[in-house]
Every structure is written in C-alpha cells, then in structure tokens.
Scaffold this motif. Structure first.
Motif, PDB file in Angstrom:
ATOM      1  N   LYS A 287      -3.112   0.394  -3.801  1.00 36.49           N
ATOM      2  CA  LYS A 287      -2.534  -0.902  -3.470  1.00 36.49           C
ATOM      3  C   LYS A 287      -1.935  -1.483  -4.736  1.00 36.49           C
ATOM      4  O   LYS A 287      -2.626  -1.608  -5.748  1.00 36.49           O
TER       5      LYS A 287
ATOM      6  N   SER B 215     -13.326  -0.454  -0.558  1.00 41.10           N
ATOM      7  CA  SER B 215     -11.943  -0.014  -0.398  1.00 41.10           C
ATOM      8  C   SER B 215     -11.044  -0.905  -1.231  1.00 41.10           C
ATOM      9  O   SER B 215     -11.271  -2.118  -1.347  1.00 41.10           O
TER      10      SER B 215
ATOM     11  N   ASP C 145      -7.757   3.645  -3.999  1.00 40.11           N
ATOM     12  CA  ASP C 145      -8.668   3.851  -2.867  1.00 40.11           C
ATOM     13  C   ASP C 145      -9.107   5.319  -2.860  1.00 40.11           C
ATOM     14  O   ASP C 145      -8.702   6.104  -2.006  1.00 40.11           O
TER      15      ASP C 145
ATOM     16  N   THR D  98      -4.310  13.125   0.638  1.00 38.44           N
ATOM     17  CA  THR D  98      -3.642  11.946   0.114  1.00 38.44           C
ATOM     18  C   THR D  98      -4.646  10.807   0.028  1.00 38.44           C
ATOM     19  O   THR D  98      -5.660  10.806   0.736  1.00 38.44           O
TER      20      THR D  98
ATOM     21  N   ASP E  92      -4.640   6.265  -0.730  1.00 32.76           N
ATOM     22  CA  ASP E  92      -3.821   5.077  -0.865  1.00 32.76           C
ATOM     23  C   ASP E  92      -4.094   4.387  -2.188  1.00 32.76           C
ATOM     24  O   ASP E  92      -5.222   4.408  -2.701  1.00 32.76           O
TER      25      ASP E  92
ATOM     26  N   VAL F  20       0.856  -1.179   0.000  1.00 28.96           N
ATOM     27  CA  VAL F  20       0.000   0.000   0.000  1.00 28.96           C
ATOM     28  C   VAL F  20       0.891   1.228   0.000  1.00 28.96           C
ATOM     29  O   VAL F  20       1.843   1.325   0.788  1.00 28.96           O
ATOM     30  N   VAL F  21       0.579   2.157  -0.899  1.00 31.09           N
ATOM     31  CA  VAL F  21       1.376   3.372  -1.054  1.00 31.09           C
ATOM     32  C   VAL F  21       0.448   4.576  -0.940  1.00 31.09           C
ATOM     33  O   VAL F  21      -0.620   4.605  -1.565  1.00 31.09           O
ATOM     34  N   GLY F  22       0.839   5.560  -0.176  1.00 30.36           N
ATOM     35  CA  GLY F  22       0.105   6.815  -0.131  1.00 30.36           C
ATOM     36  C   GLY F  22       0.577   7.743  -1.230  1.00 30.36           C
ATOM     37  O   GLY F  22       1.786   7.874  -1.454  1.00 30.36           O
TER      38      GLY F  22
ATOM     39  N   LYS G 209      -8.384  -1.858  -0.322  1.00 29.93           N
ATOM     40  CA  LYS G 209      -7.668  -2.716   0.621  1.00 29.93           C
ATOM     41  C   LYS G 209      -8.526  -3.861   1.154  1.00 29.93           C
ATOM     42  O   LYS G 209      -8.038  -4.691   1.922  1.00 29.93           O
TER      43      LYS G 209
END
Length: 317
Positions: free
Chosen positions: A67, A92, A117, A63, A65, A54-56, A94
C-alpha cells in the motif's frame, strides 16, 4: 515510571490470549475486528495526504500487495518502507490500524510510505515474510521514478514482528549487496526469538502481550527450533552487526520485548553503527498508537516523525 493511568484499567480488562490457534482465517478476522472496534477509536484520525493505492507486486511463488501513501508536494520524496506487526501470523498493511500511522508518516515526515503486506505464518513460515519484504525493497528501487521517490533516501521501519523483519531486512540487504538503506526505525521489536532476555519473564503476564503468546507466534513463524537462532530470525544473535544502517530503537517499558531493543542498540553501537535507544516510559506493547487518549502516545508519534525527518536529510553512505 508507573503504567500510564489510561492503560491501568485497559490491561486489567484485556481477555486472556490464546496459547494455540486452531483456525487462522478466523483468528485473523477476529483480530481485525478487535482492532477496528477497540484500538482504532483510540487513534487520532489520519491526516490528509495526496493519495493511497494498493499495488500487487511479484514475489517468489506468488504476489503480495503493498500500500503506497503519497504526501502532497512535488517529488522526488524520500521513501519509508513500513512493515506491520501481528506476530508474523496476523495483521495487514491494508488495515485501518496500519493506514493511520502510515499516513501520519507520509504527511509528517514528507515521504512516500510503502507498507508491505507480506505473507503470514504458519502457511508461509520463515523466511517467507522476510523474503517478501526484500522483494518489496527491490520493487521500490526498481520503480523509483514511477513512485516519485529518491532511491538514495530509503528508510525502513516496523513494529513488533515488523520491527523484527525490518532489522532482518537490513541484515539481508547488507549481506546480499542489496539496495542501500539510509536508516532503520525499530519499534517494540522482537529481536531474540529464543526469549532469552530478562524482560520476557519480568513482564510475562499482565501487560497485554504475554510470554505465552510471544512463544506461540515464534513457533508458528519458525517451526524448526534450530532456525530460531538464525540471525535473520533473531537479529540480536547475529555474530556481526557492522556495516548496517544507523538505527533508532523504541521499546515500551512494560513489554516482554523491552530488553531486546536496548541490547540491540548497544550491540549496534559496539559494532560501530550509529544507534540510539528510547525507552517509552509507562507504555505497553500496543499503546504507541493511542494518540487520541494518551499524551505519551502523541509524544511517541512526535519522536517517530522527528527521527524520520532527520534521517531523510541524509542519504545512505
């Protein structure tokens, strides 16, 4: 074709859907619990892939996220930007409900999958979710080397509200001279938020997604009624569909949204855009992922993977 035999008792036992949502965090938590308890057990386990993370990423006003799912093997790989459903108000990237099909695409279509997301309505109404998806598309291109992807092989896709956002994203990228998109894969997409197509009445109740719930989600996503016909909200109503990426559209037979997909494929074709349409017989809006219990769902998945593999062979024009 009759409703798939597995789905007949399922739709009969589905609880009534709400006409209004009083507490959105509670609604989202309940939807996640429902997905984990009811839908995930109907799905085959995710295949092995090289990695998930997971990256913001920055977006206008905050911001979000994403994935990122990496397949095995040396890159650079094609990349598939995936936009989840949930009526613009829930879901989501995620959730396990999304994790499994994204891993299937990474493994089965040999591509990096980036699931977005995006921010949800009503706290973040139209066009925030679309703008978040566009920011994710730009981020993917800017970080192509880090992600190990080939920016000339970008496909986009999504289901339901995610299919709406993917179609709108293709329009926005065209209009703003954004990154070139090689292909769009739209599954059970909502493309006319006025609800003007006959299938909205034909399958208004009794098949999971109801007309009342679809209308409720539209009200939360697009609170200004005058914006419902905006092409970025209702891509089917866009006056000009020329210059868009080729598309494959998959609609469920027993779904209020089924006419949206078929009509959009026709309009794309009429505008000179290569487009194919596939009506998934016997399916309802939510049954594409029931791969453990429905042969028709496994066939749906196989079609998705075949279409993506073929699309990844051809860069955007």
């Amino acid at each position: 074709m009759p409703l798939d035999p597995f789905l007949q008792p399922l739709v009969a036992s589905m609880p009534p859907t709400p006409d209004e949502i009083a507490d959105f965090p509670a609604f989202r938590a309940q939807e996640q619990q429902l997905g984990e308890a009811v839908y995930v057990p109907l799905m085959e386990a995710a295949p092995e892939i090289a990695s998930r993370r997971v990256v913001g990423i920055p977006v206008d006003g905050g911001t979000i996220d994403v994935k990122v799912f990496h397949p095995f093997g040396e890159g650079p790989h094609p990349v598939h930007l995936y936009i989840h459903g949930g009526g613009w108000v829930g879901g989501s990237a995620k959730d396990k409900l999304i994790d499994i099909p994204c891993a299937e695409r990474a493994a089965g279509a040999d591509c990096v999958v980036v699931a977005v997301d995006y921010r949800k309505a009503p706290e973040h109404p139209f066009p925030t979710g679309l703008n978040d998806c566009y920011a994710a598309l730009l981020w993917v291109v800017e970080h192509a080397e880090e992600l190990g992807i080939d920016p000339d092989h970008i496909t986009i896709g999504g289901g339901s509200a995610g299919g709406n956002l993917a179609a709108a994203l293709a329009l926005k990228a065209r209009d703003e001279n954004g990154p070139r998109i090689a292909f769009q894969l739209l599954e059970v997409p909502a493309l006319d938020l006025t609800g003007g197509q006959p299938s909205y009445q034909r399958f208004a109740t009794g098949y999971g997604l109801t007309l009342a719930m679809a209308e409720m989600c539209v009200r939360y996503y697009v609170p200004d009624p005058q914006e419902v016909t905006n092409p970025y909200a209702s891509p089917l109503l866009a006056p000009d569909l020329s210059g868009l990426p080729p598309a494959h559209i998959m609609s469920a037979e027993y779904d209020p949204l089924s006419d949206d997909g078929e009509l959009y494929a026709k309009r794309l074709t009429d505008a000179g855009v290569p487009a194919t349409f596939s009506l998934q017989r016997g399916h309802i809006h939510v049954s594409a992922t029931f791969t453990k219990v429905m042969a028709a769902s496994r066939a749906w998945r196989d079609e998705v993977l075949t279409v993506l593999r073929d699309a990844h062979k051809t860069p955007a024009a």
